[in-house]
Design a protein around this motif. Structure first.
Motif, PDB file in Angstrom:
ATOM      1  N   LEU A  81      30.981  86.974  22.789  1.00 29.68           N
ATOM      2  CA  LEU A  81      30.511  86.057  21.748  1.00 29.68           C
ATOM      3  C   LEU A  81      29.382  85.213  22.322  1.00 29.68           C
ATOM      4  CD1 LEU A  81      33.946  84.925  20.238  1.00 29.68           C
ATOM      5  CD2 LEU A  81      32.511  86.868  19.597  1.00 29.68           C
ATOM      6  N   ASN A  82      28.161  85.520  21.941  1.00 29.03           N
ATOM      7  CA  ASN A  82      26.981  84.806  22.414  1.00 29.03           C
ATOM      8  C   ASN A  82      26.487  83.895  21.298  1.00 29.03           C
ATOM      9  OD1 ASN A  82      24.436  83.953  23.292  1.00 29.03           O
ATOM     10  ND2 ASN A  82      24.058  85.863  24.390  1.00 29.03           N
ATOM     11  N   PRO A  83      26.546  82.564  21.460  1.00 33.74           N
ATOM     12  CA  PRO A  83      26.129  81.666  20.376  1.00 33.74           C
ATOM     13  C   PRO A  83      24.647  81.750  20.052  1.00 33.74           C
ATOM     14  CG  PRO A  83      26.505  80.434  22.389  1.00 33.74           C
ATOM     15  CD  PRO A  83      26.977  81.831  22.661  1.00 33.74           C
ATOM     16  N   LEU A  84      23.843  82.316  20.949  1.00 32.59           N
ATOM     17  CA  LEU A  84      22.404  82.423  20.696  1.00 32.59           C
ATOM     18  C   LEU A  84      22.046  83.642  19.864  1.00 32.59           C
ATOM     19  CD1 LEU A  84      21.078  81.548  24.284  1.00 32.59           C
ATOM     20  CD2 LEU A  84      21.518  80.000  22.371  1.00 32.59           C
ATOM     21  N   LEU A  85      23.020  84.482  19.572  1.00 33.54           N
ATOM     22  CA  LEU A  85      22.724  85.727  18.872  1.00 33.54           C
ATOM     23  C   LEU A  85      22.194  85.483  17.466  1.00 33.54           C
ATOM     24  CD1 LEU A  85      22.838  88.779  19.299  1.00 33.54           C
ATOM     25  CD2 LEU A  85      25.136  88.768  18.328  1.00 33.54           C
ATOM     26  N   PRO A  96      16.936  83.054  15.412  1.00 39.04           N
ATOM     27  CA  PRO A  96      15.857  83.982  15.042  1.00 39.04           C
ATOM     28  C   PRO A  96      15.005  84.365  16.249  1.00 39.04           C
ATOM     29  CG  PRO A  96      16.010  82.173  13.469  1.00 39.04           C
ATOM     30  CD  PRO A  96      16.914  81.815  14.604  1.00 39.04           C
ATOM     31  N   GLY A  97      14.791  85.653  16.406  1.00 41.73           N
ATOM     32  CA  GLY A  97      13.959  86.143  17.494  1.00 41.73           C
ATOM     33  C   GLY A  97      14.657  86.300  18.827  1.00 41.73           C
ATOM     34  N   TYR A  98      15.964  86.003  18.870  1.00 40.45           N
ATOM     35  CA  TYR A  98      16.662  86.094  20.149  1.00 40.45           C
ATOM     36  C   TYR A  98      16.858  87.555  20.546  1.00 40.45           C
ATOM     37  CZ  TYR A  98      20.458  86.215  23.523  1.00 40.45           C
ATOM     38  OH  TYR A  98      21.234  86.474  24.627  1.00 40.45           O
ATOM     39  N   GLU A  99      16.641  87.836  21.826  1.00 39.54           N
ATOM     40  CA  GLU A  99      16.926  89.150  22.390  1.00 39.54           C
ATOM     41  C   GLU A  99      17.679  88.952  23.698  1.00 39.54           C
ATOM     42  OE1 GLU A  99      13.395  91.395  22.889  1.00 39.54           O
ATOM     43  OE2 GLU A  99      12.880  91.408  20.746  1.00 39.54           O
ATOM     44  N   PRO A 100      18.729  89.726  23.940  1.00 41.43           N
ATOM     45  CA  PRO A 100      19.531  89.567  25.166  1.00 41.43           C
ATOM     46  C   PRO A 100      18.820  90.160  26.375  1.00 41.43           C
ATOM     47  CG  PRO A 100      20.399  91.367  23.852  1.00 41.43           C
ATOM     48  CD  PRO A 100      19.288  90.748  23.037  1.00 41.43           C
TER      49      PRO A 100
END
Length: 398
Positions: free
Chosen positions: A352-356, A359-363
């Motif tokens: 569970l990644n809260p940054l997912l 907008p525009g987030y990439e791991p």
């Protein structure tokens, strides 16, 4: 330009400026995290160095603004008559305009040392883009020698745990009901089933004078997995860790087959506290030490989890849930090995990644790249609606 001729000395001096002159809460743990972050970014890129250190040293938006200004002033000072070349200038709305007749200061203090103003050659000497290979080697040596969980900032009191409302409980109940690992091998008594239970039917007929009026059955019940939550409590997760703890309390309110842990640079089991909060108590996590509010070492924390709780913590009937943004300043290979072991032993790995949802987030950070191949469900939970949606998308191996 500096009395410190290497990268570790300059980094420590920069931390001292932020702490003493601007009130940043920076300790040995954050300095260590900064040194480890510089190992995985190209030092030739000023932008990469700035972006790597900013989330480690800054806690709020105001501190982020101050960090950018101090970073430019510290590493790229602008003596009168010399213009910066190749470095983004400081925004004018973030600093005051110097007076025309003002003279440049003779020195600036950093970590107890004097920083003498120089010419353009001196500027290039301290630029992160001009740091030598010897400095990089010294930084790596410093990170290896100084690493220890004791380097993190010690915290006595952690966050507060509170009971969850009915919406959270309903979402958690849907998640637990959705999770099953197939049917058990054992046949158990049931009101309805696929196998006729002759023995129990005959025993029940004794109450009706030997007439078997009610048939008894046996069935194979569903196997319900255990849920193990590993919640990142580092400084980079300060805004999101409360949702992870709330998720743990919600799940504990509907099932006893749950374990909860927090980690920063070390691991701590908080299952008892989570269950008390699920029962209606309001309490604050205590004796957190190095498992909350410090740096982030996900790989070492997961290895500690496997070492201390491996037999029961990661088994074929266990779903591992990691709540983290993936910002790991440790060795990516260590995290990769831990994730590979967890994926092999457990029924599923949920990250569970809260940054997912940003907008525009990439791991693309090293920690997430190392963990992604072993994740069965990648999602974000900030609200009970997200937890309900997770119950419809989660996947486990039967």
């Amino acid at each position: 330009m500096y009395r410190f001729g290497n990268l570790p000395g300059n980094l420590i001096a920069f931390c001292d400026v932020l702490r003493r002159e601007h009130g940043f809460r920076i300790g040995a743990g954050e300095s260590h995290d900064g040194a480890r972050a510089l190992e995985v970014v190209p030092l030739a890129s000023e932008k990469a160095v700035r972006n790597a250190l900013r989330p480690i040293f800054s806690r709020t938006r105001d501190e982020t603004t101050i960090f950018d200004r101090v970073f430019t002033e510290f590493f790229f000072p602008r003596p009168e008559g010399h213009e910066q070349i190749g470095v983004p200038p400081v925004r004018r709305d973030l600093e005051s305009e110097p007076a025309e007749d003002a003279q440049p200061p003779e020195s600036k203090r950093s970590g107890g040392g004097r920083i003498d103003e120089g010419g353009p050659d001196a500027q290039s000497e301290v630029s992160p883009s001009r740091m030598t290979a010897a400095s990089e080697t010294a930084a790596a040596r410093l990170a290896r020698v100084s690493y220890s969980p004791l380097q993190a900032e010690r915290v006595d009191a952690g966050p507060e745990l509170t009971p969850v409302d009915a919406a959270w409980q309903e979402a958690a109940r849907a998640l637990v009901h959705r999770l099953h690992l197939g049917l058990s091998r054992r046949w158990r008594p049931a009101r309805r089933g696929r196998r006729f239970d002759l023995r129990r039917t005959l025993r029940a007929s004794l109450q009706t004078g030997g007439e078997p009026l009610v048939a008894r059955w046996r069935s194979r019940p569903r196997r319900t997995p255990r849920l193990v939550l590993l919640i990142d409590g580092s400084r980079s997760m300060e805004m999101y860790s409360a949702a992870g703890l709330q998720t743990a309390v919600a799940i504990a309110s509907v099932t006893l087959r749950v374990d909860a842990f927090t980690f920063s640079t070390s691991l701590r089991r908080v299952t008892d506290e989570v269950r008390r909060a699920a029962a209606g108590a309001r309490l604050r996590l205590a004796r957190m030490e190095y498992s909350w509010g410090g740096g982030t070492n996900i790989g070492a924390s997961l290895h500690e989890f496997l070492h201390r709780f491996g037999q029961r913590g990661a088994a074929r009937d266990t779903v591992i849930v990691v709540v983290s943004d993936g910002l790991d300043v440790g060795d990516p290979a260590l995290l990769r090995d831990a994730m590979q072991t967890i994926a092999r032993r457990s029924a599923a790995v949920v990250w569970l990644n809260p940054l997912l949802d940003t907008p525009g987030y990439e791991p693309t950070v090293a920690g997430m790249r190392a963990a992604l191949p072993y994740i069965t469900t990648f999602a974000s939970v900030r609200h009970y609606a997200d937890l309900a949606r997770l119950s419809r998308t989660i996947r486990v191996r039967g």
